[in-house]
Design a protein around this motif. Sequence first.
Motif, PDB file in Angstrom:
ATOM      1  N   ALA A 146       0.201 -10.217 -14.435  1.00 54.94           N
ATOM      2  CA  ALA A 146      -0.008 -11.898 -14.315  1.00 54.94           C
ATOM      3  C   ALA A 146       0.083 -12.387 -15.794  1.00 54.94           C
ATOM      4  CB  ALA A 146      -1.364 -12.376 -13.695  1.00 54.94           C
ATOM      5  N   PRO A 147       0.640 -13.752 -15.589  1.00 55.35           N
ATOM      6  CA  PRO A 147       0.824 -14.291 -17.081  1.00 55.35           C
ATOM      7  C   PRO A 147      -0.689 -14.232 -17.875  1.00 55.35           C
ATOM      8  CG  PRO A 147       1.977 -15.851 -15.379  1.00 55.35           C
ATOM      9  CD  PRO A 147       0.969 -14.679 -14.583  1.00 55.35           C
ATOM     10  N   GLY A 148      -0.344 -13.911 -19.270  1.00 59.75           N
ATOM     11  CA  GLY A 148      -1.381 -13.725 -20.003  1.00 59.75           C
ATOM     12  C   GLY A 148      -2.278 -12.526 -19.759  1.00 59.75           C
ATOM     13  N   ASN A 149      -1.869 -11.738 -18.920  1.00 58.43           N
ATOM     14  CA  ASN A 149      -2.586 -10.311 -18.450  1.00 58.43           C
ATOM     15  C   ASN A 149      -2.100  -9.260 -18.806  1.00 58.43           C
ATOM     16  OD1 ASN A 149      -4.694 -12.211 -17.564  1.00 58.43           O
ATOM     17  ND2 ASN A 149      -4.715 -11.654 -15.414  1.00 58.43           N
ATOM     18  N   GLN A 150      -2.868  -8.106 -19.072  1.00 57.15           N
ATOM     19  CA  GLN A 150      -2.247  -6.967 -19.203  1.00 57.15           C
ATOM     20  C   GLN A 150      -1.822  -6.292 -18.003  1.00 57.15           C
ATOM     21  OE1 GLN A 150      -5.038  -4.288 -21.141  1.00 57.15           O
ATOM     22  NE2 GLN A 150      -4.158  -4.769 -23.312  1.00 57.15           N
ATOM     23  N   ARG A 151      -0.608  -5.491 -17.942  1.00 54.23           N
ATOM     24  CA  ARG A 151      -0.185  -4.771 -16.771  1.00 54.23           C
ATOM     25  C   ARG A 151      -1.323  -4.005 -16.126  1.00 54.23           C
ATOM     26  NH1 ARG A 151       6.002  -2.376 -16.492  1.00 54.23           N
ATOM     27  NH2 ARG A 151       6.148  -4.606 -17.402  1.00 54.23           N
ATOM     28  N   GLU A 152      -1.625  -4.027 -14.790  1.00 53.87           N
ATOM     29  CA  GLU A 152      -2.603  -3.239 -14.346  1.00 53.87           C
ATOM     30  C   GLU A 152      -2.160  -2.381 -13.015  1.00 53.87           C
ATOM     31  OE1 GLU A 152      -5.629  -5.610 -12.490  1.00 53.87           O
ATOM     32  OE2 GLU A 152      -4.534  -6.767 -11.556  1.00 53.87           O
ATOM     33  N   LEU A 153      -2.698  -1.279 -13.013  1.00 54.42           N
ATOM     34  CA  LEU A 153      -2.288  -0.421 -11.748  1.00 54.42           C
ATOM     35  C   LEU A 153      -2.942  -0.971 -10.582  1.00 54.42           C
ATOM     36  CD1 LEU A 153      -1.365   2.342 -10.880  1.00 54.42           C
ATOM     37  CD2 LEU A 153      -3.676   3.364 -11.362  1.00 54.42           C
ATOM     38  N   VAL A 154      -2.115  -1.158  -9.436  1.00 55.33           N
ATOM     39  CA  VAL A 154      -2.526  -1.523  -8.304  1.00 55.33           C
ATOM     40  C   VAL A 154      -2.841  -0.410  -7.080  1.00 55.33           C
ATOM     41  CG1 VAL A 154      -1.624  -3.036  -6.096  1.00 55.33           C
ATOM     42  CG2 VAL A 154      -1.430  -3.734  -8.540  1.00 55.33           C
ATOM     43  N   ALA A 155      -1.905   0.444  -7.219  1.00 52.26           N
ATOM     44  CA  ALA A 155      -2.002   1.395  -6.016  1.00 52.26           C
ATOM     45  C   ALA A 155      -0.905   2.563  -6.541  1.00 52.26           C
ATOM     46  CB  ALA A 155      -1.623   0.962  -4.591  1.00 52.26           C
ATOM     47  N   ILE A 156      -1.401   3.810  -6.100  1.00 52.07           N
ATOM     48  CA  ILE A 156      -0.549   5.056  -6.604  1.00 52.07           C
ATOM     49  C   ILE A 156      -0.668   5.998  -5.612  1.00 52.07           C
ATOM     50  CG2 ILE A 156      -2.686   6.360  -7.505  1.00 52.07           C
ATOM     51  CD1 ILE A 156      -1.046   7.300  -9.693  1.00 52.07           C
ATOM     52  N   ILE A 157       0.448   6.630  -5.388  1.00 50.34           N
ATOM     53  CA  ILE A 157       0.541   7.738  -4.312  1.00 50.34           C
ATOM     54  C   ILE A 157       1.282   9.002  -4.852  1.00 50.34           C
ATOM     55  CG2 ILE A 157       2.869   6.770  -3.671  1.00 50.34           C
ATOM     56  CD1 ILE A 157       2.214   7.435  -0.627  1.00 50.34           C
ATOM     57  N   THR A 158       0.751  10.399  -4.486  1.00 51.92           N
ATOM     58  CA  THR A 158       1.371  11.364  -4.975  1.00 51.92           C
ATOM     59  C   THR A 158       2.392  11.849  -4.048  1.00 51.92           C
ATOM     60  OG1 THR A 158      -0.322  12.853  -3.776  1.00 51.92           O
ATOM     61  CG2 THR A 158      -1.108  11.931  -5.963  1.00 51.92           C
ATOM     62  N   SER A 159       3.013  12.875  -4.598  1.00 52.80           N
ATOM     63  CA  SER A 159       4.050  13.605  -3.685  1.00 52.80           C
ATOM     64  C   SER A 159       3.438  14.128  -2.358  1.00 52.80           C
ATOM     65  CB  SER A 159       4.534  14.671  -4.245  1.00 52.80           C
ATOM     66  OG  SER A 159       3.872  15.655  -4.789  1.00 52.80           O
ATOM     67  N   GLY A 160       2.221  14.211  -2.426  1.00 49.36           N
ATOM     68  CA  GLY A 160       1.450  14.931  -1.199  1.00 49.36           C
ATOM     69  C   GLY A 160       0.861  13.853  -0.327  1.00 49.36           C
ATOM     70  N   GLY A 161       1.120  12.813  -0.861  1.00 53.72           N
ATOM     71  CA  GLY A 161       0.491  11.534   0.102  1.00 53.72           C
ATOM     72  C   GLY A 161      -0.630  11.200  -0.072  1.00 53.72           C
ATOM     73  N   HIS A 162      -1.575  11.665  -1.227  1.00 56.90           N
ATOM     74  CA  HIS A 162      -2.664  11.076  -1.565  1.00 56.90           C
ATOM     75  C   HIS A 162      -2.585   9.821  -2.349  1.00 56.90           C
ATOM     76  CE1 HIS A 162      -4.542  14.890  -0.544  1.00 56.90           C
ATOM     77  NE2 HIS A 162      -3.708  15.569  -1.190  1.00 56.90           N
ATOM     78  N   THR A 163      -3.321   9.010  -1.964  1.00 55.54           N
ATOM     79  CA  THR A 163      -3.336   7.568  -2.407  1.00 55.54           C
ATOM     80  C   THR A 163      -4.662   6.993  -3.176  1.00 55.54           C
ATOM     81  OG1 THR A 163      -4.170   6.502  -0.355  1.00 55.54           O
ATOM     82  CG2 THR A 163      -1.776   6.938  -0.526  1.00 55.54           C
ATOM     83  N   ASN A 164      -4.510   5.919  -3.923  1.00 54.79           N
ATOM     84  CA  ASN A 164      -5.905   5.281  -4.744  1.00 54.79           C
ATOM     85  C   ASN A 164      -5.215   4.234  -5.028  1.00 54.79           C
ATOM     86  OD1 ASN A 164      -8.303   5.514  -5.589  1.00 54.79           O
ATOM     87  ND2 ASN A 164      -7.858   6.775  -7.427  1.00 54.79           N
ATOM     88  N   TYR A 165      -6.382   3.292  -4.842  1.00 58.49           N
ATOM     89  CA  TYR A 165      -6.191   1.677  -5.060  1.00 58.49           C
ATOM     90  C   TYR A 165      -7.051   1.098  -6.219  1.00 58.49           C
ATOM     91  CZ  TYR A 165      -3.841   2.104  -0.561  1.00 58.49           C
ATOM     92  OH  TYR A 165      -2.922   2.577   0.391  1.00 58.49           O
ATOM     93  N   ALA A 166      -6.534   0.075  -6.614  1.00 61.40           N
ATOM     94  CA  ALA A 166      -7.372  -0.754  -7.646  1.00 61.40           C
ATOM     95  C   ALA A 166      -8.557  -1.113  -6.794  1.00 61.40           C
ATOM     96  CB  ALA A 166      -6.811  -1.768  -8.224  1.00 61.40           C
ATOM     97  N   ASP A 167      -9.718  -1.552  -7.250  1.00 57.21           N
ATOM     98  CA  ASP A 167     -11.165  -1.827  -6.344  1.00 57.21           C
ATOM     99  C   ASP A 167     -10.630  -3.386  -5.763  1.00 57.21           C
ATOM    100  OD1 ASP A 167     -13.668  -0.788  -8.308  1.00 57.21           O
ATOM    101  OD2 ASP A 167     -12.638   0.263  -6.932  1.00 57.21           O
ATOM    102  N   SER A 168      -9.829  -4.086  -6.562  1.00 57.88           N
ATOM    103  CA  SER A 168      -9.465  -5.749  -6.081  1.00 57.88           C
ATOM    104  C   SER A 168      -8.739  -5.572  -4.851  1.00 57.88           C
ATOM    105  CB  SER A 168      -8.846  -6.335  -7.100  1.00 57.88           C
ATOM    106  OG  SER A 168      -7.607  -5.668  -7.928  1.00 57.88           O
ATOM    107  N   VAL A 169      -7.694  -4.760  -4.458  1.00 56.66           N
ATOM    108  CA  VAL A 169      -6.904  -4.599  -3.285  1.00 56.66           C
ATOM    109  C   VAL A 169      -7.445  -3.593  -2.359  1.00 56.66           C
ATOM    110  CG1 VAL A 169      -5.066  -5.144  -4.936  1.00 56.66           C
ATOM    111  CG2 VAL A 169      -5.494  -2.841  -4.417  1.00 56.66           C
ATOM    112  N   LYS A 170      -8.382  -2.839  -2.578  1.00 58.25           N
ATOM    113  CA  LYS A 170      -8.820  -1.901  -1.320  1.00 58.25           C
ATOM    114  C   LYS A 170      -9.062  -2.579  -0.171  1.00 58.25           C
ATOM    115  CE  LYS A 170     -10.701   1.802  -4.084  1.00 58.25           C
ATOM    116  NZ  LYS A 170     -11.983   2.567  -4.897  1.00 58.25           N
ATOM    117  N   GLY A 171      -8.707  -2.021   1.027  1.00 59.77           N
ATOM    118  CA  GLY A 171      -8.872  -2.587   2.116  1.00 59.77           C
ATOM    119  C   GLY A 171      -7.800  -3.950   2.705  1.00 59.77           C
ATOM    120  N   ARG A 172      -6.800  -4.238   1.633  1.00 60.86           N
ATOM    121  CA  ARG A 172      -6.072  -5.219   1.932  1.00 60.86           C
ATOM    122  C   ARG A 172      -4.554  -4.746   1.751  1.00 60.86           C
ATOM    123  NH1 ARG A 172      -5.811  -9.321  -1.372  1.00 60.86           N
ATOM    124  NH2 ARG A 172      -6.631  -8.294  -3.266  1.00 60.86           N
TER     125      ARG A 172
END
Length: 122
Positions: free
Chosen positions: A40-66
């Motif tokens: 976002a403007p004025g902010n650093q780039r942040e990780l939102v979500a990640i998915i591995t080749s095996g399908g494992h996922t992880n999310y930033a707390d701010s977007v979990k569940g959404r």
Amino acid sequence: QVQLVESGGGLVQAGGSLRLSCAASGDIGSINVMSWYRQAPGNQRELVAIITSGGHTNYADSVKGRFTISRDSAENTMYLQMNSLKPEDAAVYYCNAYLSRLLNIGDYHNYWGQGTQVTVSS
């Protein structure tokens, strides 16, 4: 050459949904991790979500569940389903892939897309 192209951004009202896509093309040998970042403007780039080749996922707390990240490995495509969007989700969303190219299998590097704008009106 490797190219990552994002699509699906746009303007949505708070509470609405968007689905982002990221298509990777070129002389791709193997994609390990794929991820979505946002800035976002004025902010650093942040990780939102990640998915591995095996399908494992992880999310930033701010977007979990959404938000839900997924990928179609056969098509070298990744998706981000974004529900219950909030004004604070507005940002440029970037696709990232940690991959190796055909002529250098096993030599992994990060590649970025150009980004797609997500705007959320309150």
